[in-house]
Design a protein around this motif. Structure first.
Motif, PDB file in Angstrom:
ATOM      1  N   ALA A  14     -73.059  55.630  50.086  1.00 48.94           N
ATOM      2  CA  ALA A  14     -73.414  54.409  49.347  1.00 48.94           C
ATOM      3  C   ALA A  14     -74.734  54.580  48.618  1.00 48.94           C
ATOM      4  O   ALA A  14     -74.922  54.125  47.466  1.00 48.94           O
ATOM      5  N   ARG A  15     -75.683  55.240  49.303  1.00 49.08           N
ATOM      6  CA  ARG A  15     -76.966  55.473  48.650  1.00 49.08           C
ATOM      7  C   ARG A  15     -76.816  56.416  47.445  1.00 49.08           C
ATOM      8  O   ARG A  15     -77.467  56.218  46.405  1.00 49.08           O
ATOM      9  N   ILE A  16     -75.993  57.455  47.605  1.00 49.98           N
ATOM     10  CA  ILE A  16     -75.754  58.381  46.479  1.00 49.98           C
ATOM     11  C   ILE A  16     -75.129  57.624  45.309  1.00 49.98           C
ATOM     12  O   ILE A  16     -75.530  57.794  44.142  1.00 49.98           O
ATOM     13  N   THR A  17     -74.174  56.793  45.593  1.00 46.76           N
ATOM     14  CA  THR A  17     -73.519  56.011  44.528  1.00 46.76           C
ATOM     15  C   THR A  17     -74.513  55.081  43.837  1.00 46.76           C
ATOM     16  O   THR A  17     -74.534  54.940  42.609  1.00 46.76           O
ATOM     17  N   ALA A  18     -75.366  54.418  44.643  1.00 47.07           N
ATOM     18  CA  ALA A  18     -76.364  53.515  44.065  1.00 47.07           C
ATOM     19  C   ALA A  18     -77.360  54.277  43.196  1.00 47.07           C
ATOM     20  O   ALA A  18     -77.773  53.811  42.125  1.00 47.07           O
ATOM     21  N   SER A  22     -77.958  53.758  39.277  1.00 52.16           N
ATOM     22  CA  SER A  22     -79.301  53.489  38.749  1.00 52.16           C
ATOM     23  C   SER A  22     -79.709  54.528  37.716  1.00 52.16           C
ATOM     24  O   SER A  22     -80.307  54.205  36.685  1.00 52.16           O
ATOM     25  N   LEU A  23     -79.357  55.808  37.992  1.00 53.55           N
ATOM     26  CA  LEU A  23     -79.716  56.871  37.058  1.00 53.55           C
ATOM     27  C   LEU A  23     -79.012  56.694  35.723  1.00 53.55           C
ATOM     28  O   LEU A  23     -79.636  56.792  34.651  1.00 53.55           O
ATOM     29  N   TRP A  24     -77.690  56.415  35.797  1.00 47.91           N
ATOM     30  CA  TRP A  24     -76.965  56.221  34.538  1.00 47.91           C
ATOM     31  C   TRP A  24     -77.461  55.000  33.784  1.00 47.91           C
ATOM     32  O   TRP A  24     -77.546  55.013  32.542  1.00 47.91           O
ATOM     33  N   GLY A  25     -77.825  53.970  34.462  1.00 45.15           N
ATOM     34  CA  GLY A  25     -78.366  52.790  33.799  1.00 45.15           C
ATOM     35  C   GLY A  25     -79.691  53.091  33.120  1.00 45.15           C
ATOM     36  O   GLY A  25     -79.946  52.665  31.984  1.00 45.15           O
ATOM     37  N   THR A  26     -80.544  53.855  33.874  1.00 42.31           N
ATOM     38  CA  THR A  26     -81.839  54.210  33.286  1.00 42.31           C
ATOM     39  C   THR A  26     -81.660  55.110  32.065  1.00 42.31           C
ATOM     40  O   THR A  26     -82.305  54.897  31.014  1.00 42.31           O
ATOM     41  N   LEU A  27     -80.790  56.132  32.202  1.00 45.55           N
ATOM     42  CA  LEU A  27     -80.551  57.032  31.068  1.00 45.55           C
ATOM     43  C   LEU A  27     -79.943  56.286  29.877  1.00 45.55           C
ATOM     44  O   LEU A  27     -80.291  56.550  28.716  1.00 45.55           O
ATOM     45  N   GLY A  28     -79.037  55.359  30.173  1.00 50.86           N
ATOM     46  CA  GLY A  28     -78.459  54.565  29.086  1.00 50.86           C
ATOM     47  C   GLY A  28     -79.507  53.725  28.387  1.00 50.86           C
ATOM     48  O   GLY A  28     -79.525  53.617  27.156  1.00 50.86           O
ATOM     49  N   GLY A  29     -80.411  53.109  29.185  1.00 49.67           N
ATOM     50  CA  GLY A  29     -81.473  52.307  28.585  1.00 49.67           C
ATOM     51  C   GLY A  29     -82.416  53.152  27.732  1.00 49.67           C
ATOM     52  O   GLY A  29     -82.832  52.739  26.641  1.00 49.67           O
ATOM     53  N   VAL A  30     -82.749  54.356  28.273  1.00 53.40           N
ATOM     54  CA  VAL A  30     -83.620  55.259  27.504  1.00 53.40           C
ATOM     55  C   VAL A  30     -82.941  55.681  26.203  1.00 53.40           C
ATOM     56  O   VAL A  30     -83.575  55.757  25.139  1.00 53.40           O
TER      57      VAL A  30
END
Length: 311
Positions: A14-18, A22-30
């Motif tokens: 679950a932590r890996i998925t979260a 979060s990483l994909w969201g951050t990269l998408g925002g960047v």
């Protein structure tokens, strides 16, 4: 002995998925931020081009005559060349208008003489000779004004002209025209000398000066072309010197031709028309024309043409 340790991986997964979310969201925002920044930079960078296009549109519609905006250094050469082309076009149009006006004014006198001769039926007027004289007069005026209108002056984006080739070509033609005179020509042409104006203007200058020299010489003509300090500012100019061993140019003709703005309307066949054309071209380029006595005994004409347009 065998020891076995077991642990539930649900929480770890679950932590890996979260973390991945979060990483994909951050990269998408960047990525979106970078795209927005890039779009802003492109818009800001292309803004001068848009402004230039708007100014060109205003010029086409007649709302302004040149590009007035302040542009970055990368575009200043482009806008300067465009303004130069626009100025050159306006100067040509204005020259054509002035020439048409001068031609119309110049033809009034010959036409009035022809009309008077036609209306005079007392038999005292030699009508054929009057007609021939005035037609020749109008031919001279028309030729002079057309060549005057065709003068180009400084032109942006023009390739330099090899002076030596132009002079040699003109002299070769004159030797054929005046073959019966067997004129001896001394030429001193600086190798690699170039003229940054219009080739037709240079041909007119060299052609008219050398044609006068061949026409009036007794047998010798001297032509010099080199780079020499001009009489006005001391800068290195294109210097053209033509002299002959003929009778020379009358002082009254020299004074007449050298008057700035004087037209050749009353000049007779001879030096007048050709020198008037040379004077107009030299004045258009901001050069200097001097007429004096030659060491050969005839006329000596000196022309200084600036190396390029000022400013």
């Amino acid at each position: 002995y065998t020891f076995s340790v077991a642990q539930d991986m649900t929480e770890f997964d679950a932590r890996i998925t979260a973390f991945r979310s979060s990483l994909w969201g951050t990269l998408g925002g960047v990525a979106l931020l970078l795209l927005a920044v890039q779009w802003g930079i492109l818009r800001w960078g292309l803004l001068p081009l848009k402004h230039a296009a708007n100014e060109l549109g205003a010029i086409e519609e007649g709302m302004q005559t040149r590009m007035k905006g302040r542009y970055p250094p990368e575009l200043q050469t482009l806008t300067s060349n465009i303004n130069g082309l626009l100025s050159h076009q306006r100067e040509h149009l204005e020259r054509y208008r002035r020439t048409l006006g001068d031609l119309a004014h110049s033809l009034k006198t010959p036409l009035a003489i022809l009309q008077s001769a036609a209306e005079n039926r007392d038999g005292k007027t030699d009508l054929p000779n009057v007609v021939l004289e005035q037609v020749e007069r109008m031919n001279q005026l028309t030729g002079y004004q057309l060549r005057r209108a065709a003068t180009s002056g400084w032109t942006v984006l023009s390739a330099p002209i090899a002076v030596q080739g132009v002079v040699e070509k003109v002299l070769a033609g004159l030797h054929k025209v005046y073959a019966d005179k067997a004129v001896k020509t001394l030429t001193e042409l600086q190798p690699g000398l170039e003229f940054s104006g219009d080739e037709g203007d240079l041909v007119e200058i060299v052609g008219n000066l050398t044609d006068n020299a061949f026409k009036w010489c007794r047998g010798q003509v001297h032509v010099l072309a080199c780079s020499k300090a001009g009489p006005r500012n001391g800068e290195m100019d294109l210097f053209i010197h033509v002299e002959d061993d003929g009778p020379g140019i009358p002082s009254e003709m020299v004074r007449y031709v050298m008057q700035r703005g004087r037209r050749a309307d009353s000049d007779i066949a001879g030096h007048g028309i050709g020198l008037s054309i040379v004077r107009d071209i030299v004045q258009l380029y901001g050069g200097t024309l001097e007429i004096g006595e030659s060491e050969l005994g005839g006329a000596a004409v000196h022309v200084w043409l600036p190396a390029g347009p000022k400013g």
